[in-house]
Design an enzyme around this catalytic site. Structure first.
Site, PDB file in Angstrom:
ATOM      1  N   HIS A  23       2.883  10.786   0.973  1.00 28.49           N
ATOM      2  CA  HIS A  23       3.871  10.176   1.869  1.00 28.49           C
ATOM      3  C   HIS A  23       5.308  10.317   1.376  1.00 28.49           C
ATOM      4  O   HIS A  23       6.215  10.561   2.153  1.00 28.49           O
ATOM      5  CB  HIS A  23       3.550   8.694   2.060  1.00 28.49           C
ATOM      6  CG  HIS A  23       2.149   8.438   2.501  1.00 28.49           C
ATOM      7  ND1 HIS A  23       1.695   8.738   3.761  1.00 28.49           N
ATOM      8  CD2 HIS A  23       1.079   7.925   1.839  1.00 28.49           C
ATOM      9  CE1 HIS A  23       0.409   8.420   3.869  1.00 28.49           C
ATOM     10  NE2 HIS A  23       0.007   7.923   2.711  1.00 28.49           N
ATOM     11  N   HIS A  55       0.852  -1.187   0.000  1.00 28.81           N
ATOM     12  CA  HIS A  55       0.000   0.000   0.000  1.00 28.81           C
ATOM     13  C   HIS A  55       0.891   1.242   0.000  1.00 28.81           C
ATOM     14  O   HIS A  55       0.675   2.168  -0.760  1.00 28.81           O
ATOM     15  CB  HIS A  55      -0.932  -0.031   1.218  1.00 28.81           C
ATOM     16  CG  HIS A  55      -1.931   1.076   1.256  1.00 28.81           C
ATOM     17  ND1 HIS A  55      -2.955   1.145   2.159  1.00 28.81           N
ATOM     18  CD2 HIS A  55      -2.046   2.182   0.502  1.00 28.81           C
ATOM     19  CE1 HIS A  55      -3.679   2.238   1.943  1.00 28.81           C
ATOM     20  NE2 HIS A  55      -3.141   2.893   0.955  1.00 28.81           N
ATOM     21  N   GLU A 102       0.431   8.199  -3.427  1.00 31.15           N
ATOM     22  CA  GLU A 102       1.381   7.770  -2.393  1.00 31.15           C
ATOM     23  C   GLU A 102       2.603   8.682  -2.368  1.00 31.15           C
ATOM     24  O   GLU A 102       3.130   9.008  -1.312  1.00 31.15           O
ATOM     25  CB  GLU A 102       1.787   6.307  -2.611  1.00 31.15           C
ATOM     26  CG  GLU A 102       0.659   5.310  -2.352  1.00 31.15           C
ATOM     27  CD  GLU A 102       0.156   5.328  -0.913  1.00 31.15           C
ATOM     28  OE1 GLU A 102       0.979   5.300   0.014  1.00 31.15           O
ATOM     29  OE2 GLU A 102      -1.081   5.387  -0.715  1.00 31.15           O
TER      30      GLU A 102
END
Ligand code: NAG
Ligand code: NAG
Ligand code: NAG
Ligand code: NAG
Length: 255
Positions: free
Chosen positions: A117, A66, A113
């Site tokens: 992040h 993920h 992502e």
């Protein structure tokens, strides 16, 4: 366990964190980017499919990536757009190990992502480019090899239920640290929760560490406009240690 840690140390690159507000050798707490935990997050595609009313075509039969998330920071640099050309050579691996379970083309998922992040993880020298961030995440995923760990302890997708302590024990046995495990709560009238996501945590030096200790779990330090696309798991929550746990086989998607 020791050999596993050594393995990580040998293969991990030496990471130096840029500390903001360094004065007289003390780290200033004023930095909004300060975080200490890297969370390698993997999800079980069957559960992801179930959460989206089974809108999946032929999901992988293994745990997929993920993301790799710094513990306490999000959206650190909105001026650093995702550029798929920078990870061109990684695309076959990304498509295989880090797919968007719900959509055939993963590029929006990787963009998400990266922005949410990766731009924060980029504080570390060895994650400070898109290529480094995605290749290091893949490297960690392969080294952790969660799929083999679970199989080794007899934890396979099954119609019968597991106890949460047995799933945790498998991970603690191999890595020596406590993971964070997330489940879908039982549906009304059912007794079992459904295994969905496993987080294994690392220090900035890529040494496994417990997920719970130290850092505040809240990742909402920075208030940002939501990105236009999300692969959210709004229904997942930390698994209940006392509930039976269902690890759904792939076949159940079409059942
Ligand atoms: C944000 O990313 C851009 C593009 O890589 C870079 O030039 C800039 O220095 C970064 N800003 C911060 C605060 O890191
Ligand atoms: C994307 O990356 C490629 C390869 O590094 C580079 O040639 C190109 O200029 C980048 N595109 C943008 C919009 O930054
Ligand atoms: C996936 O989507 C991106 C942009 O949204 C596009 O550039 C790329 O070619 C697509 N890849 C495939 C395999 O269709
Ligand atoms: C990490 O978790 C393990 C297993 O639950 C526990 O034995 C250990 O004391 C924890 N370590 C720290 C530093 O909290």
């Amino acid at each position: 366990m020791k050999s596993f840690v050594a393995h990580f140390l040998l293969l991990g690159c030496l990471c130096l964190a840029f500390r903001y507000g360094y004065t007289n050798g003390n780290i200033s707490v004023s930095s909004k980017y300060l975080w200490s935990k890297l969370i390698l997050t993997q999800h079980w595609p069957v559960t992801v499919c179930k959460m989206s009313n089974n809108h999946c075509k032929d999901p992988p039969k293994f745990w997929t990536l993920h993301g790799l998330w710094p513990g306490k920071a999000e959206m650190c640099n909105k001026s650093w757009p995702f550029n798929i050309s920078e990870v061109q050579d990684l695309l076959p691996e990304l498509e295989h190990w880090w797919p968007d379970v719900l959509h055939p083309n993963g590029s929006k998922f990787w963009r998400h992502e990266w922005l949410k992040h990766g731009t924060c993880a980029a504080e570390l020298e060895c994650l400070n480019s898109q290529h480094k961030y995605f290749s290091k995440s893949l490297e960690m995923y392969k080294k952790v090899d969660l799929n083999s760990v679970l199989v080794k302890f007899g934890i396979l997708p099954s119609a019968s239920y597991y106890q949460m302590k047995d799933i945790k024990a498998a991970i603690i046995n191999i890595f020596g640290v406590t993971p964070k495990i997330q489940c879908l709560p039982p549906n009304q009238g059912e007794s079992a929760q459904t295994l969905g996501q496993i987080e294994i945590c690392f220090t900035q030096e890529f040494i496994p560490r417990n997920c719970s200790e130290g850092e505040d779990e809240s990742r909402l330090l920075l208030k940002d406009a939501p990105v236009s696309w999300e692969l959210q798991h709004p229904d997942l929550s930390v698994c209940d240690n006392d509930l039976p746990t269902y690890y759904p086989p792939v076949e159940t998607i079409w059942a």
